[in-house]
Design a protein around this motif. Structure first.
Motif: not given
Lengths: 426, 150
Positions: B129-148
């Motif tokens: 995901k990091f390689k092929n869908d950078r915006p998607g990766f960043e969105r997921d990472a930010k969501d994870a930060v909010k959650r955990w």
């Protein structure tokens, strides 16, 4: 394996109709006929089933249908009174057929006729006066226009002999076909001891076959075996040479410190303590050590020192517990070791204290003697630059297995080096 | 010697901690450190607070420390589970040097948060995901930060 000779002789054969004697006699050539055709003068048209023995049998001319066209054609070549099947004793003797090769059709008829009887071989000759060797077996002369089927149909071998040989044989077959009084020198033969005018006097053909493997064959096999052996030897030699080159290359790279020995499973423990002891050992002394203004402290080389811990270094410096010198003291240039007193030992992170013992690795990195000794127990590399501290001529026993392992490791390293290049902070 | 060096390193880091990094000892055991790391600014982890556990083996500095995330993190080089094991070049046995310092390790972790290394990933899906869908990766990472990691 091949035909050595076709020999035709005259046999005196008792007529079993009146005598129990089975004694067969070969007549002397001076009172009969004998002919030998060597392998150089004959051509094998087709090889029949080999029984592993010489082929032999009564010589005869196979009968053709008297009404057939071929019978008429052969009349001028085959005398009327030639030895036919009817002129031979009624028995299960083997036979050798003789006939002129007139054309494809007639040859087929002759072969078909011969197949009906226990014929073991067939001698053909081309009509004419030629005494030279018959044409090669591949020659179109011998084509029967059936795609070579005839060669497979016959159980017997088919040979070609020279025209004159065949003609002579045909003439003799006509001479030795009647009873004893009619054959040449018949009266002489009848007078022989045991002879009787009712006996058969007939031509008999031996085809001598050489079953031994020829000298040439042995030579070829030897040459082939020689070539194979030399190929194997050369390949082995080249392989050994390549492996040797690879080993010496690995050895050189090890000497240059380019090989990660630990990754190859070669541990420090395999290296003698003697080597650690031979690393240059210095004692830091002089009032200027902590004095920043004197940037070049005086460092003196020491003889090997039995070493306890860095807390004891003051005692060491006094020389109280120096061991007698058992190995050559390390040599250093006349000039003093240029270490900035600000430097720390990279292992324990402490500064180099005054009067402290330090060891210097071949890569010129200096550590507390105790620290580096500890480090060298687990690693052969400089803790700072990861260059091998092994002496130039030191290398483990380099095996082909080690060469392969190193190559594999290098490949692995090359692929991971790309990833981690930015993080290496040497 | 290990304890002496660790103490010195701990003192150095405590006295002048690098920005975004705080260290403390776990039960006064110098071989077990608790690290608190702020998500670096400019990375999808910004605003998050990550707890890490740093274990120094008795053979330190001849053996590399072991580092793991106690806070769950969405990152290609950290296992996305409770263990939070991580893969970082400086700690690999073939590149660890006794002269490497804990400070360098911690800074390397910070770098890894700023710039993941997808070619040496522990989580292949996240790396893809990091390689092929950078915006998607960043969105997921930010969501994870909010959650955990809040």
């Amino acid at each position: 394996m091949g035909v050595e000779q076709i020999e035709t002789v005259v046999l005196l054969f008792p007529n079993i109709a009146w005598t129990k004697s089975q004694k067969v006699a070969q007549l002397q050539p001076d009172i009969s006929f004998a002919q030998a055709v060597n392998k150089g003068a004959l051509e094998i048209l087709s090889a029949g089933f080999s029984s592993g023995h010489d082929i032999r049998g009564f010589t005869y001319v196979p009968d053709l249908d008297t009404k057939s066209y071929c019978h008429k054609l052969s009349e001028s070549l085959v005398p009327n009174n030639v030895t036919r099947l009817a002129d031979l004793p009624r028995s299960d003797f083997t036979l050798v057929a003789v006939a002129p090769w007139i054309n494809a059709e007639c040859t087929q008829e002759y072969l078909a006729s011969a197949r009906a009887y226990p014929t073991r071989a067939f001698l053909f000759y081309l009509p004419g006066n030629s005494s030279s060797k018959p044409p090669h077996s591949k020659s179109p002369v011998w084509n029967l226009e059936d795609q070579g089927l005839w060669k497979k149909t016959n159980r017997f071998s088919v040979y070609a002999v020279a025209s004159t040989t065949g003609t002579q044989l045909m003439r003799q077959l006509s001479l030795y076909s009647g009873n004893m009084t009619q054959v040449p020198d018949g009266h002489v033969l009848a007078a022989l001891p045991g002879g009787d005018s009712r006996d058969y006097v007939r031509l008999y053909t031996y085809i001598h076959i050489n079953y031994t493997v020829g000298f040439q064959m042995v030579l070829y096999l030897t040459i082939i075996a020689g070539i194979l052996i030399s190929i194997i030897c050369t390949a082995t030699l080249v392989l050994k040479l390549v492996q040797r080159l690879q080993r010496s290359d690995l050895q050189q790279r090890m000497a240059r410190g380019e090989v990660d020995l630990e990754a190859l499973g070669i541990k420090r423990s395999s290296i003698a303590q003697l080597f650690i002891d031979s690393l240059p050992l210095y004692i830091c002394q002089g009032a200027g050590w902590h004095d920043i203004s004197k940037t070049v402290p005086r460092v003196q080389p020491l003889a090997p020192v039995s070493y306890l811990s860095d807390e004891d270094s003051d005692d060491q410096a006094t020389g109280a517990s120096w061991k007698p010198s058992t190995i050559t003291p390390p040599t250093i240039p006349e000039s003093t070791l240029n270490i900035s007193p600000e430097l720390h030992c990279a292992i324990c992170a402490n500064a180099f204290e005054r009067e402290g013992l330090v060891r210097r690795l071949p890569c010129c990195h200096t550590f507390h003697a105790a620290c580096i000794e500890l480090s060298l127990q687990s690693s052969t590399m400089c803790p700072v630059c990861r260059i091998s501290v092994l002496p130039y001529d030191y290398h483990p026993k380099i095996t082909n297995c080690l060469v392969r392992r190193e190559r594999k490791f290098r490949k692995l390293q090359a692929s991971s080096a790309r990833t981690w290049q930015e993080q290496a902070d040497c | 010697m290990a304890a002496k060096r660790i103490t010195r390193e701990y003192a150095e880091i405590s006295e002048s901690p690098p920005s975004g990094i705080n260290v403390s000892l776990d039960n006064d055991n110098v071989h077990k450190w608790n690290v608190v790391m702020a998500g670096p600014e400019g990375s999808p982890y910004a605003g998050g607070t990550f707890h890490l556990s740093l274990t120094l083996p008795p053979e330190y500095p001849f053996k590399a420390p072991v580092l793991s995330f106690k806070t769950r993190i969405y990152h290609p080089n950290v296992t996305n589970d409770e263990k939070g094991s991580m893969c970082i070049g400086i700690l690999k046995s073939e590149s660890w040097k006794p002269s490497s310092k804990i400070l360098a390790v911690l800074l390397a972790v910070q770098d890894l948060l700023r710039e993941p290394v997808p070619d040496d990933a522990l989580e292949a899906q996240i790396a893809d995901k990091f390689k092929n869908d950078r915006p998607g990766f960043e969105r997921d990472a930010k969501d994870a930060v909010k959650r955990w990691a809040k």
